[in-house]
Design a protein around this motif. Structure first.
Motif, PDB file in Angstrom:
ATOM      1  N   ASP A  18      34.048  30.592  23.230  1.00  0.00           N
ATOM      2  CA  ASP A  18      34.592  31.328  22.076  1.00  0.00           C
ATOM      3  C   ASP A  18      36.105  31.475  22.190  1.00  0.00           C
ATOM      4  O   ASP A  18      36.840  31.295  21.213  1.00  0.00           O
ATOM      5  CB  ASP A  18      33.934  32.712  21.981  1.00  0.00           C
ATOM      6  N   PHE A  19      36.576  31.803  23.398  1.00  0.00           N
ATOM      7  CA  PHE A  19      38.004  32.046  23.609  1.00  0.00           C
ATOM      8  C   PHE A  19      38.819  30.783  23.336  1.00  0.00           C
ATOM      9  O   PHE A  19      39.840  30.818  22.627  1.00  0.00           O
ATOM     10  CB  PHE A  19      38.232  32.523  25.040  1.00  0.00           C
ATOM     11  N   LEU A  20      38.384  29.649  23.895  1.00  0.00           N
ATOM     12  CA  LEU A  20      39.159  28.416  23.740  1.00  0.00           C
ATOM     13  C   LEU A  20      39.020  27.820  22.346  1.00  0.00           C
ATOM     14  O   LEU A  20      40.000  27.306  21.791  1.00  0.00           O
ATOM     15  CB  LEU A  20      38.738  27.391  24.799  1.00  0.00           C
ATOM     16  N   SER A  21      37.825  27.894  21.778  1.00  0.00           N
ATOM     17  CA  SER A  21      37.648  27.307  20.438  1.00  0.00           C
ATOM     18  C   SER A  21      38.436  28.089  19.394  1.00  0.00           C
ATOM     19  O   SER A  21      38.881  27.520  18.388  1.00  0.00           O
ATOM     20  CB  SER A  21      36.161  27.246  20.067  1.00  0.00           C
ATOM     21  N   ALA A  22      38.648  29.380  19.614  1.00  0.00           N
ATOM     22  CA  ALA A  22      39.438  30.177  18.673  1.00  0.00           C
ATOM     23  C   ALA A  22      40.910  29.789  18.710  1.00  0.00           C
ATOM     24  O   ALA A  22      41.668  30.126  17.789  1.00  0.00           O
ATOM     25  CB  ALA A  22      39.284  31.659  18.997  1.00  0.00           C
ATOM     26  N   ARG A  23      41.309  29.058  19.759  1.00  0.00           N
ATOM     27  CA  ARG A  23      42.717  28.712  19.933  1.00  0.00           C
ATOM     28  C   ARG A  23      42.947  27.196  19.972  1.00  0.00           C
ATOM     29  O   ARG A  23      44.014  26.734  20.375  1.00  0.00           O
ATOM     30  CB  ARG A  23      43.238  29.341  21.239  1.00  0.00           C
ATOM     31  N   CYS A  24      41.974  26.413  19.547  1.00  0.00           N
ATOM     32  CA  CYS A  24      42.023  24.967  19.753  1.00  0.00           C
ATOM     33  C   CYS A  24      42.718  24.186  18.638  1.00  0.00           C
ATOM     34  O   CYS A  24      42.753  22.947  18.680  1.00  0.00           O
ATOM     35  CB  CYS A  24      40.617  24.421  19.958  1.00  0.00           C
ATOM     36  N   ASP A  25      43.253  24.876  17.620  1.00  0.00           N
ATOM     37  CA  ASP A  25      43.947  24.215  16.505  1.00  0.00           C
ATOM     38  C   ASP A  25      43.050  23.255  15.740  1.00  0.00           C
ATOM     39  O   ASP A  25      43.527  22.263  15.175  1.00  0.00           O
ATOM     40  CB  ASP A  25      45.188  23.451  17.003  1.00  0.00           C
ATOM     41  N   LEU A  26      41.766  23.524  15.753  1.00  0.00           N
ATOM     42  CA  LEU A  26      40.811  22.704  15.002  1.00  0.00           C
ATOM     43  C   LEU A  26      40.042  23.606  14.051  1.00  0.00           C
ATOM     44  O   LEU A  26      39.959  24.822  14.263  1.00  0.00           O
ATOM     45  CB  LEU A  26      39.833  21.993  15.946  1.00  0.00           C
ATOM     46  N   GLY A  27      39.459  23.008  13.043  1.00  0.00           N
ATOM     47  CA  GLY A  27      38.676  23.776  12.091  1.00  0.00           C
ATOM     48  C   GLY A  27      37.397  23.065  11.727  1.00  0.00           C
ATOM     49  O   GLY A  27      37.213  21.884  12.030  1.00  0.00           O
TER      50      GLY A  27
END
Length: 548
Positions: A18-27
């Motif tokens: 959750d932490f990394l996917s929220a900051r991964c610049d992807l949608g």
């Protein structure tokens, strides 16, 4: 792109994803796919893998995220070829590879008198046509800065290294500074006792004997643990003060600890790893010894002749190691011998009957030496921690039965309670895996917990001062590594479990010196023998071909 599926995700796995996917610049869907990859990587790392292999589509996706780099940036994830790492474990692996490569390039000039010294410490048997693998190991180690000596129980690893140390000290006029270590306190104690008894059989001058050390430290003690930190006092800036380091039971060392160990070892110091590459890999990430042996055959010498490990126990261990399930089961069922046995009665009743000697001893006296001797004669090794046939279930049920034998197991601390330390406490000199016995001390009128020291002495600590610990009538097979017991009872779960493997069973069998009892069903046993541990790592690929 295929969805990655891994069972038993933990809360930590989900939190990291959750932490990394929220900051991964992807949608959208790419973000969801990124989360699945991180979730699987976190779970894989917890399961012992150093990395995960990515397909082309996954690599393309990851290359678009600011959370991933090829190592040139301090990102949470690192893509190294097709392998995806958590940053920390990529650093551990890269550091280890670089250190080993450096040691492999450092030349060691063979001494002019090598053949004479080999004949002195490993005299040739004129009547034998067999290869003397111990002598071969000595010849190899003497000319290398980094070496590994492997072999099963009874192949003479300790005897070999003792004579190698004597040989090297003679070459260096007794001035070589040698450090000895092992991953656990029990393994350190075993190595120390073996060296002390082995030195008595060497016909050497007093000065040369004194130059061969006897004190063996745990790796954590050697490196100097720092409280509340995963760092050590000894590192590249403050290296260990030794010319040669010998480490026993190296199969137990995980990637992180091996990396930190080599960083702390001076670049010009020599290193010898001892171990059984067929045993279980470390509890934490990596299968370092196995990977190193596979990728560096010139640095590896396997001792193949067994001197003290024979009979049905060896036959069973060999069959399991070779994944000959039917042969292994036939050995287990063979009623013509009572050395290897299939447990037919209730597991707890079997445990209780074989702990009777210990129970009788602690009822009769408070003598810690006698208690340790009685307790150490039998040990239950379980494949799992949880469940009825796991460590927790077995210990709990046995303690219930012991109440009817007059043991006050309803108390948190009671006379006779055996415990195992589960968290390092450098201030007390207690480390993960150390075993203690709680006994009433008449001199102070209180219970104290006694621990064996590496020199064979005993010391007592008040129960309230102990770090995290657990009752240990039964321990996991993982925790038993580095230990030996006259009589071992192996308990496999009632149903097939993904944690079962031939390495697990082989490790358990080879803890026994005199007798092995196995509590299992045929389907579970056959499944266990046929399963082999596979851990994702980049070590072999990065080291293979380094030495011609």
């Amino acid at each position: 792109m295929d969805k990655i599926v891994t069972d038993n995700y933990s809360r930590l796995d989900h939190a990291l994803a959750d932490f990394l996917s929220a900051r991964c610049d992807l949608g959208g869907e790419p973000k969801s796919q990124f989360r699945d990859i991180v979730l699987a990587l976190s779970a894989a790392q917890s399961a012992g893998h150093s990395c995960l292999m990515m397909n082309d589509a996954q690599q393309t996706l990851l290359s678009t995220s600011n959370m991933v780099s090829s190592g040139e940036m301090n990102t949470p994830l690192v893509m190294d070829g097709a392998r995806l790492y958590l940053q920390r474990y990529w650093q551990y692996e890269s550091s280890l590879v670089a250190d080993i490569k450096q040691r492999l390039t450092r030349p060691v000039t063979p001494p002019a008198q090598l053949d004479t010294l080999l004949e002195k410490y490993f005299p040739a048997d004129a009547e034998s046509t067999e290869t003397d693998w111990q002598r071969e190991a000595a010849a190899k180690v003497t000319t290398q800065a980094f070496s590994m000596i492997t072999g099963g129980p009874g192949t003479g690893k300790t005897t070999t290294v003792l004579r190698i140390l004597a040989l090297l000290q003679e070459i260096h006029n007794g001035e070589l500074s040698i450090a000895l270590a092992a991953p656990t306190g029990k393994a350190a104690m075993r190595l120390q006792q073996s060296l002390m008894s082995g030195k008595l059989q060497l016909d050497l001058t007093e000065d040369l004997l004194d130059a061969i050390p006897e004190k063996v430290s745990t790796l954590h003690r050697l490196l100097g643990p720092i409280n509340q930190s995963n760092h050590f006092r000894h590192n590249a800036d403050k290296p260990l003060n030794c010319d040669l380091l010998v480490v026993d039971e190296a199969s137990m060392i995980d990637l992180a600890l091996m990396s930190k160990l080599l960083v702390a070892l001076a670049p010009d110091a020599r290193l010898i790893l001892l171990g059984d590459q067929d045993q279980l890999a470390s509890v934490e990430s990596g299968a370092v010894l196995s990977d190193l042996c596979a990728s560096l055959p010139e640095q590896t010498l396997q001792l193949k002749k067994t001197y003290r490990f024979s009979g049905p126990i060896k036959e069973l261990a060999t069959a399991v190691n070779q994944r000959s399930a039917s042969l292994a089961w036939n050995i287990l069922e063979d009623s013509s011998q009572d050395i290897v046995n299939l447990v037919s009665d209730d597991v707890i009743s079997h445990m209780l009957s074989h702990y009777q000697g210990y129970i009788k001893q602690v009822k009769q006296s408070n003598d810690p030496e006698a208690a340790f001797e009685a307790f150490s004669s039998f040990q239950v090794l379980a494949a799992l921690r949880k469940g009825k046939q796991g460590v927790e279930g077995l210990n709990l049920e046995l303690e219930k039965r012991l109440q009817s034998r007059g043991i006050e197991t309803y108390r948190t601390w009671y006379h006779g309670r055996p415990v195992m330390i589960s968290r390092n406490d450098p201030s007390l000199g207690l480390f993960n895996g150390d075993i203690g016995l709680c006994l009433y001390d008449e001199t102070i009128g209180q219970l104290r917990v006694w621990f064996e020291q590496s020199d064979g002495s005993l010391r007592a600590i008040m129960p309230g001062r102990l770090p995290e610990h657990e009752t240990v009538y039964a321990m996991t097979i993982h925790k038993s590594q580095g230990s030996e017991f006259p009589h071992v009872m192996i308990v496999l779960p009632e149903n097939i479990n993904p944690l079962l493997s031939r390495e697990l069973l082989y490790t358990a069998i080879t803890r026994a010196k005199v007798r092995v009892d196995v509590a299992t069903t045929k389907p579970v046993f056959m499944h266990t023998v046929n399963q082999q541990v596979q851990r994702n790592s980049g070590l072999q690929a990065k080291l293979s071909g380094v030495v011609s």
